[in-house]
Design an enzyme around this catalytic site. Structure first.
Site, PDB file in Angstrom:
ATOM      1  N   ASP A 189       0.872  -1.177   0.000  1.00 16.83           N
ATOM      2  CA  ASP A 189       0.000   0.000   0.000  1.00 16.83           C
ATOM      3  C   ASP A 189       0.912   1.230   0.000  1.00 16.83           C
ATOM      4  O   ASP A 189       1.583   1.512   0.994  1.00 16.83           O
ATOM      5  CB  ASP A 189      -0.883  -0.058   1.263  1.00 16.83           C
ATOM      6  N   HIS A 190       0.903   1.948  -1.093  1.00 20.82           N
ATOM      7  CA  HIS A 190       1.865   3.038  -1.250  1.00 20.82           C
ATOM      8  C   HIS A 190       1.540   4.235  -0.340  1.00 20.82           C
ATOM      9  O   HIS A 190       2.349   5.139  -0.197  1.00 20.82           O
ATOM     10  CB  HIS A 190       1.910   3.473  -2.724  1.00 20.82           C
TER      11      HIS A 190
END
Ligand code: CAO
Length: 448
Positions: free
Chosen positions: A420-421
């Site tokens: 999850d950036h």
């Protein structure tokens, strides 16, 4: 005059074997004339069947999942004193038909017609669409959901349906409205709420595949429907990036083979996946933000001090992700045994809901099947998932950059880490997979 009336499915055109997908009343309920009794769904549309009269429901004669046609009994209704049943069945021919609307007064009111079942996504009598296979899309929602949306002022054409065949549910309307009014949307809705509308996408192409060749319709399994909805939510609401790497597992594979005899005697295989779990825990301890979740407001990271590892298991009915609890406290043999037990339970459909909850990080291994890399979808609310592909012998340059080096055959394991950036930067992900690869290359590092 009161009396018992048999309420039957009215004329619904040529449609037979239409699914009952909702039962909106129960015995004892008092209904007004035109109140919706049940919802039917063909492969093209949904419709609600209204009550032909006011009264009290005495007995239901259908259940969810039944298949009905014109004339099928729905329920017994005791009509109110003041109200006699409708004298004739509603005019509802072609209700499921996608085209050729039945003749109606030219200036029909915009409100839903009374006393006839209502076709939800039927194209309005508009000029022919430019492309024959892409009919005009209308929001697909039951009258009660339409009413609910009207009350909240929600524009149904902007709501994305999560129900069967894209049908808009009451929850979809609620989520849509919440997305607009919430200043700081929850992580899962963050992407959807951007700009105040979930998405501004072209309509989904609605194609009559049978026009092009023979087709067969096969219902999705319950697991596929459930996991599909979750995968879709995770895919659209988490900004995914996938970091690829590979680990030299030549020594680890030799060690696994040496150690495998003991587990075989006890009836389970010591597979690479058990070592992967062990190595992942070492890496998760080193990089705790991978063993974490965003809180609901999306402003804090909840770091977990426990290590519950989800493992994707392929079953004939679809993908399930049982969780190995406190994997950090288990040895490789215990992990291998538990993996074997979990996957058997999964394939025998004996997992309990609790067996699939509480995971902190997931592993999806396609190594037993094949492939060189893939992009796994994060299992929310986790923030990362490791994909493992099939190991293969490859020539690896060993011994420095000059001519003193040489290619040697090494067993290389491909790793694909989706993260999850919002939580994890690319540099951190590259460090995580490099470190994980180093642990797999020399499993003694997991002891340190
Ligand atoms: N490279 C090469 N061979 C591998 C390997 C790898 N990375 N991983 C496993 N293998 C081998 C095993 O050693 C075993 O070989 P033998 O039959 O010769 O002993 C064979 O492949 C089968 O292994 P397995 O699949 O039974 O066992 P596993 O522990 O590797 O995996 C499980 C267990 C439950 C994860 C797996 O069976 C499964 O269901 N995988 C699919 C998961 C999935 O669908 N993921 C996609 C999700 S999309 O995100």
């Amino acid at each position: 005059m009161s009396g018992i009336t048999e309420v039957k499915v009215p004329d619904i055109g040529d449609f037979k074997d239409v699914d009952v997908i909702e039962i909106l009343v129960k015995p004892g309920d008092t209904v007004v004339k035109e109140a919706s009794l049940i919802t039917l769904e063909s492969d093209k549309a949904t419709m609600e069947i209204p009550s032909p009269a006011a009264g009290v429901v005495k007995e239901l004669r259908v259940k969810l999942g039944d298949k009905v046609a014109e004339g099928s009994m729905i329920l017994l209704l005791e009509a109110s004193e003041s109200e006699a049943p409708a004298a004739r069945p509603p005019e509802s021919a072609e209700l499921f038909a996608p085209s050729a609307p039945a003749p109606k007064p030219a200036a029909a009111p915009a409100t839903e017609p009374a006393a006839v079942p209502i076709l939800i996504p039927r194209p309005a009598p508009v000029p022919p669409a430019p492309v024959a296979d892409v009919p005009v899309f209308k929001p697909h929602a039951s009258p009660s959901v339409r009413k609910f949306a009207r009350e909240l002022g929600a524009d149904l054409s902007k709501v994305r349906g999560s129900g069967p065949k894209g049908r808009i549910t009451q929850e979809d309307v609620q989520a849509f409205v919440k997305g607009i009014i919430t200043q700081t949307p929850a992580p899962a809705a963050a992407a959807a709420a951007a700009g105040g509308v979930p998405f501004n996408l072209p309509e989904w192409p609605q194609v009559d595949f049978a026009k092009f060749g023979p087709v067969e319709s096969k219902p999705l399994s319950r697991i596929k429907k459930l996991s599909g909805a979750n995968l879709h939510r995770n895919w659209i609401s988490i900004p995914h990036v996938t970091q690829f790497d590979e680990a030299d597992i030549t020594e680890l594979e030799a060690f696994r083979k040496e150690s495998g005899a003991a587990s075989e005697k006890q009836g389970f295989k010591l597979t690479m996946l058990a070592f992967m779990i062990k190595a992942c825990i070492t890496a998760l301890r080193q990089y705790p933000e991978f063993n974490a979740s965003l809180d609901r407001g999306g402003e804090n990271l909840v770091l977990k001090r426990y290590f519950h590892i989800g493992v994707a298991v392929d079953t004939p009915d679809g993908l399930v992700v049982p969780v190995i609890r406190d994997a950090d406290r288990k040895g490789v043999y215990d992990l291998a045994r538990e993996l074997a037990e979990m996957s058997k339970l999964a394939r025998d459909k004996k997992l309990k809901p609790g067996d699939m909850q509480g995971g902190t990080f997931s592993i999806s291994s396609l190594g037993g099947i094949g492939g060189t890399a893939f992009t796994p979808i994060i299992n929310a609310p986790e923030v990362a998932i490791l994909g493992v592909s099939r190991s293969a012998m490859r020539p690896v340059w060993v011994g420095g950059k000059d001519e003193a080096g040489q290619f040697v055959p090494r067993l290389m394991l491909p790793l694909s880490l989706s993260y999850d950036h919002r939580v994890i930067d690319g540099a951190a992900a590259a460090r995580f997979t490099s470190y994980l690869a180093s642990v797999l290359s020399d499993i003694r590092r997991s002891l340190l």
